[in-house]
Design an enzyme around this catalytic site. Structure first.
Site, mmCIF file in Angstrom:
data_model
loop_
_atom_site.group_PDB
_atom_site.id
_atom_site.type_symbol
_atom_site.label_atom_id
_atom_site.label_comp_id
_atom_site.label_asym_id
_atom_site.label_seq_id
_atom_site.Cartn_x
_atom_site.Cartn_y
_atom_site.Cartn_z
ATOM 1 N N SER A 128 2.984 -0.309 -3.991
ATOM 2 C CA SER A 128 2.326 -0.768 -2.765
ATOM 3 C C SER A 128 2.994 -2.035 -2.248
ATOM 4 O O SER A 128 3.508 -2.842 -3.022
ATOM 5 C CB SER A 128 0.853 -1.052 -3.062
ATOM 6 N N TYR A 153 -5.715 -5.722 -8.607
ATOM 7 C CA TYR A 153 -5.100 -4.442 -8.202
ATOM 8 C C TYR A 153 -3.621 -4.676 -7.888
ATOM 9 O O TYR A 153 -2.751 -3.982 -8.411
ATOM 10 C CB TYR A 153 -5.823 -3.864 -6.980
ATOM 11 N N LYS A 157 0.085 -3.454 -9.831
ATOM 12 C CA LYS A 157 1.251 -2.807 -9.210
ATOM 13 C C LYS A 157 2.518 -3.599 -9.543
ATOM 14 O O LYS A 157 3.565 -3.028 -9.862
ATOM 15 C CB LYS A 157 1.065 -2.709 -7.692
HETATM 16 C C1 WQD Z 1 -6.277 -3.405 6.554
HETATM 17 C C2 WQD Z 1 -6.685 -4.430 7.595
HETATM 18 C C3 WQD Z 1 -8.487 -5.868 6.918
HETATM 19 C C4 WQD Z 1 -11.623 -2.865 6.797
HETATM 20 C C5 WQD Z 1 -4.937 -2.502 0.821
HETATM 21 C C6 WQD Z 1 -4.037 -2.603 -0.386
HETATM 22 C C7 WQD Z 1 -2.853 -1.708 -0.195
HETATM 23 C C8 WQD Z 1 -3.313 -0.316 0.027
HETATM 24 C C9 WQD Z 1 -4.225 -0.255 1.266
HETATM 25 C C10 WQD Z 1 -4.500 1.265 -1.262
HETATM 26 C C11 WQD Z 1 -6.979 -5.809 6.989
HETATM 27 C C12 WQD Z 1 -8.879 -5.001 8.111
HETATM 28 C C13 WQD Z 1 -10.393 -3.478 6.937
HETATM 29 C C14 WQD Z 1 -12.668 -3.183 7.704
HETATM 30 C C15 WQD Z 1 -11.199 -4.696 8.844
HETATM 31 N N1 WQD Z 1 -3.960 0.122 -1.156
HETATM 32 N N2 WQD Z 1 -10.198 -4.370 7.947
HETATM 33 N N3 WQD Z 1 -12.423 -4.089 8.703
HETATM 34 O O1 WQD Z 1 -6.005 -4.674 2.639
HETATM 35 O O2 WQD Z 1 -4.056 -4.034 4.171
HETATM 36 O O3 WQD Z 1 -4.242 -2.977 1.937
HETATM 37 O O4 WQD Z 1 -5.311 -1.154 1.035
HETATM 38 O O5 WQD Z 1 -4.257 2.251 -0.616
HETATM 39 O O6 WQD Z 1 -2.093 -1.757 -1.380
HETATM 40 O O7 WQD Z 1 -3.558 -3.920 -0.493
HETATM 41 O O8 WQD Z 1 -5.848 -2.369 3.693
HETATM 42 O O9 WQD Z 1 -7.333 -0.984 5.061
HETATM 43 O O10 WQD Z 1 -8.361 -2.674 3.458
HETATM 44 O O11 WQD Z 1 -7.250 -3.473 5.498
HETATM 45 O O12 WQD Z 1 -10.991 -5.507 9.756
HETATM 46 O O13 WQD Z 1 -13.824 -2.674 7.633
HETATM 47 O O14 WQD Z 1 -7.902 -4.000 8.197
HETATM 48 O O15 WQD Z 1 -8.985 -7.185 7.092
HETATM 49 O O16 WQD Z 1 -6.525 -6.799 7.884
HETATM 50 P P1 WQD Z 1 -5.060 -3.651 3.144
HETATM 51 P P2 WQD Z 1 -7.275 -2.321 4.385
#
Ligand code: WQD
Length: 340
Positions: A128, A153, A157
């Site tokens: 990731s 997490y 990785k």
């Molecule tokens: C993306 C953006 C949130 C939810 C993580 C892991 C990565 C991968 C994907 C697993 C961020 C914003 C989110 C919500 C929001 N792992 N958000 N409201 O954190 O970039 O990555 O998940 O597959 O390894 O690090 O992904 O989708 O959680 O968030 O505003 O209800 O969306 O703040 O900026 P992230 P995410």
């Protein structure tokens, strides 16, 4: 068409695993899928069968279980392994770090030991972009240093990649590719497989589609005071089918890599803001979406998107599907779930 190579997919009942199984089967590979259903169920296996018209070879079990893996390897002569099986919730890993270290690292070390015992010498690992933390330079390429992981997490990785590198150094015939996913989104266009979060989705797009479907009251955009054009975070949203196809390319090329350990960023190379994605979702699906901007989510990095040029150069792979297609496919999948 690939020769009848036999590939083991650990975590094959999961989101990326199932989409990769479809691509492999359609390219003529023989596959065996294993999963312990701790974070998945049979739904996607059924979808894989409906898409490919073939019942996937599936064995239920835990990758941390040496005897289980030994039995699977004794019954199948695998050419390569794609290792998807891991827990992947950032939030849950903060609450339960030991569960994450034990599961994600335990499955990696057990798998590598069994692979060595059966002289299976090719592994592709589901990593990731989180390994980079907040990169100093974006777009981020594979030479960027690993900063201190923002969550257990992310640390698993980083450590898993280190385990692979060290094992490749010790085992002179092992070859490993680490695929660093950016933000996977969407679903197979058939709407027979897609993302199946258990409980409240941590990731953005399933939260968007569940809110649009009325399963969630409101989407909160975490933060509008970041140093970006619209104040929300920037991410690189990659269609899961493009991601799955990258695994087929990695399998084809792993024996020709310059080094026995190589890592690749799998992203579109474009940064899209959270608010930009939300507005694009409303535009392409024409559905109502109740959302508000709220406070930042702890641990979020501000901006990250890929420099995917190494994958294009060495794997002959690049993304072809658009954000719009990803959002439409995600919505179609959500609507299909509602009908089931
Ligand atoms: C993306 C953006 C949130 C939810 C993580 C892991 C990565 C991968 C994907 C697993 C961020 C914003 C989110 C919500 C929001 N792992 N958000 N409201 O954190 O970039 O990555 O998940 O597959 O390894 O690090 O992904 O989708 O959680 O968030 O505003 O209800 O969306 O703040 O900026 P992230 P995410």
């Amino acid at each position: 068409m690939a020769s009848k190579k036999k590939i083991l997919l650990t975590g094959g009942a999961g989101y990326i695993g199932a989409h990769t199984a479809v691509e492999l089967i359609e390219q003529g590979y023989e596959t065996v899928l294993i999963d312990d259903f701790s974070k998945s169920d049979k739904t996607l296996l059924t979808g894989v069968e409906k898409i490919t018209k073939r019942k996937p070879n599936f064995v239920e079990g835990d990758c941390k279980d040496f005897q289980f893996l030994e039995k699977v390897f004794s019954q199948n002569k695998f050419d390569s392994v794609i290792h998807f099986a891991a827990y992947k919730s950032v939030n849950e890993s903060v609450e339960k770090p030991l569960m994450y270290y034990e599961n994600n690292l335990g499955s990696m070390t057990t798998l590598l030991k069994v692979m060595e015992q059966f002289a299976v010498n090719e592994i592709i690992f589901s990593s990731s972009c989180t390994v980079y933390g907040q990169p100093d330079i974006i777009p981020v390429d594979e030479t960027a240093p690993f900063k201190r992981a923002e969550s257990p997490y992310g640390a698993t990785k980083q450590m898993s990649e280190r385990i692979l590198e060290d094992t490749v150094l010790a085992n002179k015939i092992l070859k490993a590719i680490s695929l660093r996913y950016f933000n996977p989104i969407g679903a197979h266009p058939s709407a027979l497989i897609g993302e199946l979060p258990i409980g409240i989705p941590g990731n953005l797009v399933p939260y968007v589609t569940q809110t649009a479907a009325g399963l969630r009251k409101k989407l909160t955009v975490f933060g509008s005071d970041y140093n970006t054009l619209d104040g929300s975070c920037l991410r690189d949203f990659i269609h899961v089918v493009d991601l799955a196809k990258a695994h087929v390319k990695a399998l084809e090329k792993i024996s020709k890599m310059p080094n026995r350990f190589e890592a690749f960023n799998l992203g579109t190379g474009e940064g899209v803001s959270v608010l930009g994605l939300v507005k694009k979702f409303i535009e392409v699906t024409e559905v109502e979406l109740n959302y508000e901007v709220g406070p930042r989510r702890p641990g979020d990095i501000e901006k990250v998107y890929a420099d995917p040029s190494k994958a294009k150069r060495l794997l002959g792979w690049e993304t072809k599907l658009t954000l719009e297609e990803g959002l439409k496919d995600a919505w179609r999948w959500q609507e299909k779930l509602a009908d089931d």
